[in-house]
Design a protein around this motif. Structure first.
Motif, PDB file in Angstrom:
ATOM      1  N   ALA A   1       5.503  -5.060   9.278  1.00  0.00           N
ATOM      2  CA  ALA A   1       5.516  -3.404   8.353  1.00  0.00           C
ATOM      3  C   ALA A   1       3.415  -4.517   8.577  1.00  0.00           C
ATOM      4  O   ALA A   1       2.976  -3.724   8.077  1.00  0.00           O
ATOM      5  CB  ALA A   1       6.049  -4.228   7.100  1.00  0.00           C
ATOM      6  N   GLY A   2       3.190  -5.771   8.839  1.00  0.00           N
ATOM      7  CA  GLY A   2       1.648  -6.136   8.345  1.00  0.00           C
ATOM      8  C   GLY A   2       0.740  -5.593   8.957  1.00  0.00           C
ATOM      9  O   GLY A   2      -0.223  -5.274   9.610  1.00  0.00           O
ATOM     10  N   LEU A   3       1.239  -5.732  10.353  1.00  0.00           N
ATOM     11  CA  LEU A   3       0.373  -5.448  11.340  1.00  0.00           C
ATOM     12  C   LEU A   3       0.430  -3.545  11.437  1.00  0.00           C
ATOM     13  O   LEU A   3      -0.783  -3.444  11.406  1.00  0.00           O
ATOM     14  CB  LEU A   3       1.124  -5.562  12.744  1.00  0.00           C
ATOM     15  CG  LEU A   3       1.095  -6.936  13.923  1.00  0.00           C
ATOM     16  CD1 LEU A   3       1.810  -7.490  14.457  1.00  0.00           C
ATOM     17  CD2 LEU A   3      -0.149  -7.878  13.610  1.00  0.00           C
ATOM     18  N   GLY A   4       1.467  -3.027  11.169  1.00  0.00           N
ATOM     19  CA  GLY A   4       0.988  -1.804  10.995  1.00  0.00           C
ATOM     20  C   GLY A   4       0.636  -1.764   9.748  1.00  0.00           C
ATOM     21  O   GLY A   4      -0.678  -0.970   9.942  1.00  0.00           O
ATOM     22  N   LYS A   5      -0.064  -1.885   8.631  1.00  0.00           N
ATOM     23  CA  LYS A   5      -0.657  -1.951   7.484  1.00  0.00           C
ATOM     24  C   LYS A   5      -2.274  -2.559   8.066  1.00  0.00           C
ATOM     25  O   LYS A   5      -2.870  -2.025   8.245  1.00  0.00           O
ATOM     26  CB  LYS A   5      -0.539  -3.026   6.239  1.00  0.00           C
ATOM     27  CG  LYS A   5      -1.421  -2.410   5.167  1.00  0.00           C
ATOM     28  CD  LYS A   5      -0.835  -3.693   4.609  1.00  0.00           C
ATOM     29  CE  LYS A   5      -1.811  -3.069   2.820  1.00  0.00           C
ATOM     30  NZ  LYS A   5      -1.784  -4.290   1.448  1.00  0.00           N
ATOM     31  N   TRP A   6      -2.050  -4.401   8.956  1.00  0.00           N
ATOM     32  CA  TRP A   6      -3.565  -3.782   9.243  1.00  0.00           C
ATOM     33  C   TRP A   6      -4.007  -2.545  10.476  1.00  0.00           C
ATOM     34  O   TRP A   6      -5.028  -2.395   9.919  1.00  0.00           O
ATOM     35  CB  TRP A   6      -3.275  -5.601  10.611  1.00  0.00           C
ATOM     36  CG  TRP A   6      -4.618  -5.520  10.621  1.00  0.00           C
ATOM     37  CD1 TRP A   6      -5.765  -6.542  10.555  1.00  0.00           C
ATOM     38  CD2 TRP A   6      -4.963  -5.841  12.381  1.00  0.00           C
ATOM     39  NE1 TRP A   6      -6.999  -6.821  11.107  1.00  0.00           N
ATOM     40  CE2 TRP A   6      -6.053  -6.139  12.473  1.00  0.00           C
ATOM     41  CE3 TRP A   6      -4.359  -5.595  13.382  1.00  0.00           C
ATOM     42  CZ2 TRP A   6      -7.291  -6.826  13.368  1.00  0.00           C
ATOM     43  CZ3 TRP A   6      -5.229  -5.437  14.275  1.00  0.00           C
ATOM     44  CH2 TRP A   6      -6.084  -5.838  14.470  1.00  0.00           C
TER      45      TRP A   6
ATOM     46  N   ASP B   1       0.801  -1.481   0.417  1.00  0.00           N
ATOM     47  CA  ASP B   1      -0.083   0.056   0.072  1.00  0.00           C
ATOM     48  C   ASP B   1       0.990   1.252  -0.283  1.00  0.00           C
ATOM     49  O   ASP B   1       0.106   1.699   0.206  1.00  0.00           O
ATOM     50  CB  ASP B   1      -0.986   0.435   1.289  1.00  0.00           C
ATOM     51  CG  ASP B   1      -0.586   0.155   2.719  1.00  0.00           C
ATOM     52  OD1 ASP B   1       0.429  -0.336   2.651  1.00  0.00           O
ATOM     53  OD2 ASP B   1      -1.329   0.745   3.765  1.00  0.00           O
ATOM     54  N   ARG B   2       1.875   1.284   0.031  1.00  0.00           N
ATOM     55  CA  ARG B   2       3.310   2.323  -0.090  1.00  0.00           C
ATOM     56  C   ARG B   2       4.095   2.482  -1.214  1.00  0.00           C
ATOM     57  O   ARG B   2       4.736   3.294  -2.036  1.00  0.00           O
ATOM     58  CB  ARG B   2       4.266   1.914   1.100  1.00  0.00           C
ATOM     59  CG  ARG B   2       3.534   2.115   1.932  1.00  0.00           C
ATOM     60  CD  ARG B   2       4.377   2.523   3.716  1.00  0.00           C
ATOM     61  NE  ARG B   2       3.202   2.942   5.111  1.00  0.00           N
ATOM     62  CZ  ARG B   2       3.736   3.426   6.039  1.00  0.00           C
ATOM     63  NH1 ARG B   2       5.829   3.518   5.645  1.00  0.00           N
ATOM     64  NH2 ARG B   2       3.027   3.419   6.849  1.00  0.00           N
ATOM     65  N   MET B   3       3.194   1.673  -2.356  1.00  0.00           N
ATOM     66  CA  MET B   3       4.177   2.092  -3.547  1.00  0.00           C
ATOM     67  C   MET B   3       2.390   1.742  -4.804  1.00  0.00           C
ATOM     68  O   MET B   3       2.092   1.666  -4.211  1.00  0.00           O
ATOM     69  CB  MET B   3       4.634   0.054  -3.938  1.00  0.00           C
ATOM     70  CG  MET B   3       5.431   0.815  -5.692  1.00  0.00           C
ATOM     71  SD  MET B   3       4.841   0.555  -6.799  1.00  0.00           S
ATOM     72  CE  MET B   3       3.991  -1.743  -6.850  1.00  0.00           C
ATOM     73  N   ARG B   4       3.220   3.023  -5.716  1.00  0.00           N
ATOM     74  CA  ARG B   4       2.290   3.596  -6.612  1.00  0.00           C
ATOM     75  C   ARG B   4       3.054   3.409  -7.539  1.00  0.00           C
ATOM     76  O   ARG B   4       3.917   4.181  -8.110  1.00  0.00           O
ATOM     77  CB  ARG B   4       1.139   4.364  -6.433  1.00  0.00           C
ATOM     78  CG  ARG B   4       1.688   6.016  -6.146  1.00  0.00           C
ATOM     79  CD  ARG B   4       0.829   6.054  -5.525  1.00  0.00           C
ATOM     80  NE  ARG B   4       1.312   8.005  -5.993  1.00  0.00           N
ATOM     81  CZ  ARG B   4       0.778   8.463  -6.825  1.00  0.00           C
ATOM     82  NH1 ARG B   4       0.706   8.335  -7.766  1.00  0.00           N
ATOM     83  NH2 ARG B   4       2.087   9.328  -5.869  1.00  0.00           N
ATOM     84  N   PRO B   5       1.822   3.305  -9.507  1.00  0.00           N
ATOM     85  CA  PRO B   5       2.794   3.926 -10.529  1.00  0.00           C
ATOM     86  C   PRO B   5       2.282   5.438 -10.504  1.00  0.00           C
ATOM     87  O   PRO B   5       1.294   6.713 -10.099  1.00  0.00           O
ATOM     88  CB  PRO B   5       2.121   3.207 -11.752  1.00  0.00           C
ATOM     89  CG  PRO B   5       0.686   2.391 -10.983  1.00  0.00           C
ATOM     90  CD  PRO B   5       1.292   2.409  -9.414  1.00  0.00           C
ATOM     91  N   VAL B   6       2.947   5.637 -11.117  1.00  0.00           N
ATOM     92  CA  VAL B   6       2.980   7.744 -11.509  1.00  0.00           C
ATOM     93  C   VAL B   6       2.289   7.671 -12.513  1.00  0.00           C
ATOM     94  O   VAL B   6       2.186   8.612 -13.324  1.00  0.00           O
ATOM     95  CB  VAL B   6       4.185   8.373 -10.431  1.00  0.00           C
ATOM     96  CG1 VAL B   6       4.144   9.743 -11.210  1.00  0.00           C
ATOM     97  CG2 VAL B   6       4.625   8.085  -9.001  1.00  0.00           C
ATOM     98  N   ARG B   7       3.881   7.119 -13.655  1.00  0.00           N
ATOM     99  CA  ARG B   7       3.934   6.979 -14.902  1.00  0.00           C
ATOM    100  C   ARG B   7       3.855   6.143 -15.492  1.00  0.00           C
ATOM    101  O   ARG B   7       5.056   4.938 -15.557  1.00  0.00           O
ATOM    102  CB  ARG B   7       4.740   8.223 -15.399  1.00  0.00           C
ATOM    103  CG  ARG B   7       4.966   8.853 -16.768  1.00  0.00           C
ATOM    104  CD  ARG B   7       5.913   9.538 -16.946  1.00  0.00           C
ATOM    105  NE  ARG B   7       7.423   8.955 -16.385  1.00  0.00           N
ATOM    106  CZ  ARG B   7       8.172   9.974 -15.853  1.00  0.00           C
ATOM    107  NH1 ARG B   7       7.651  11.187 -15.320  1.00  0.00           N
ATOM    108  NH2 ARG B   7       9.467   9.834 -15.533  1.00  0.00           N
ATOM    109  N   GLY B   8       3.458   5.147 -16.519  1.00  0.00           N
ATOM    110  CA  GLY B   8       3.998   4.147 -17.412  1.00  0.00           C
ATOM    111  C   GLY B   8       2.897   2.856 -17.080  1.00  0.00           C
ATOM    112  O   GLY B   8       3.644   2.010 -17.458  1.00  0.00           O
ATOM    113  N   ALA B   9       2.148   2.993 -16.376  1.00  0.00           N
ATOM    114  CA  ALA B   9       1.344   1.583 -15.972  1.00  0.00           C
ATOM    115  C   ALA B   9       0.954   0.906 -16.822  1.00  0.00           C
ATOM    116  O   ALA B   9       1.197  -0.613 -16.179  1.00  0.00           O
ATOM    117  CB  ALA B   9       0.384   2.200 -15.095  1.00  0.00           C
ATOM    118  N   GLU B  10       1.333   0.904 -17.840  1.00  0.00           N
ATOM    119  CA  GLU B  10       0.474   0.226 -18.938  1.00  0.00           C
ATOM    120  C   GLU B  10       1.517  -0.180 -19.777  1.00  0.00           C
ATOM    121  O   GLU B  10       1.140  -1.499 -20.464  1.00  0.00           O
ATOM    122  CB  GLU B  10      -0.126   1.580 -19.985  1.00  0.00           C
ATOM    123  CG  GLU B  10       0.222   2.449 -21.104  1.00  0.00           C
ATOM    124  CD  GLU B  10       1.001   3.739 -19.775  1.00  0.00           C
ATOM    125  OE1 GLU B  10       1.720   4.284 -20.527  1.00  0.00           O
ATOM    126  OE2 GLU B  10       0.142   3.539 -19.018  1.00  0.00           O
TER     127      GLU B  10
END
Length: 171
Positions: free
Chosen positions: A160-165, A66-75
């Motif tokens: 990290a999983g606990l933090g996300k949960w 949940d802390r990573m995302r595409p900004v450009r070029g995902a396609e």
């Protein structure tokens, strides 16, 4: 507001840009048979930049999904699976055949982003993992080496999983 710092990762030609937020869970070089095999296959693609490091591992910065995302070029991202039933997909930028990250179809809450694709100040790799299938003299001694996944890495992934949960439960 996303956690800081913000890290950017781009393919070799710049058409694909990803960002990750907050500190990485860890920085590791994986030497498992799948990472070595995938690295060799991807590096053999036309004009692909290197995937494997000098020691034969794949260097990753590990972030929560949940802390990573595409900004450009995902396609332009294409998934490569070594076997059709594998839960692991390595995402390659089709514009220049750069490996961007490894993601998982199962319940794993993290992504392993290829360290060499990051710009700016990049955390150093802290350890080599999954070296058990290799002879000892085949694995560099520049970093701590672990035959599997060390307890310190497992602990960081669990936290990290606990933090996300907890974030999901509070939101």
């Amino acid at each position: 507001m996303p956690p800081q710092p913000r890290h950017t990762s781009s393919c070799a030609c710049g058409a694909v840009l990803l960002e990750a937020f907050g500190p990485p869970i860890d920085a590791v070089a994986c030497h498992c048979a799948d990472c070595r095999n995938a690295g060799q296959r991807i590096q053999a693609l036309p004009e692909a930049p290197p995937v494997l490091d000098a020691g034969g591992g794949t260097a990753f910065l590990v972030f929560r999904k949940d802390r990573m995302r595409p900004v450009r070029g995902a396609e332009r991202l294409r998934a490569l699976k070594l076997k059709p039933a594998s839960p692991t997909s390595r995402y390659i930028a089709t514009c220049c055949n750069a490996m961007m990250y490894a993601g998982f179809d199962d319940a794993k809450h993290w992504v392993s982003m290829h360290r060499d694709r990051f710009q700016g100040e990049v955390p150093a790799v802290r350890m080599r993992v999954c070296t058990g299938s290799l002879p000892d003299d085949a694995v560099p001694t520049d970093l701590p080496r672990h035959r599997g996944y060390p307890l310190s890495l497992i602990g960081r992934l669990v936290l990290a999983g606990l933090g996300k949960w907890m974030r999901g439960a509070a939101g």
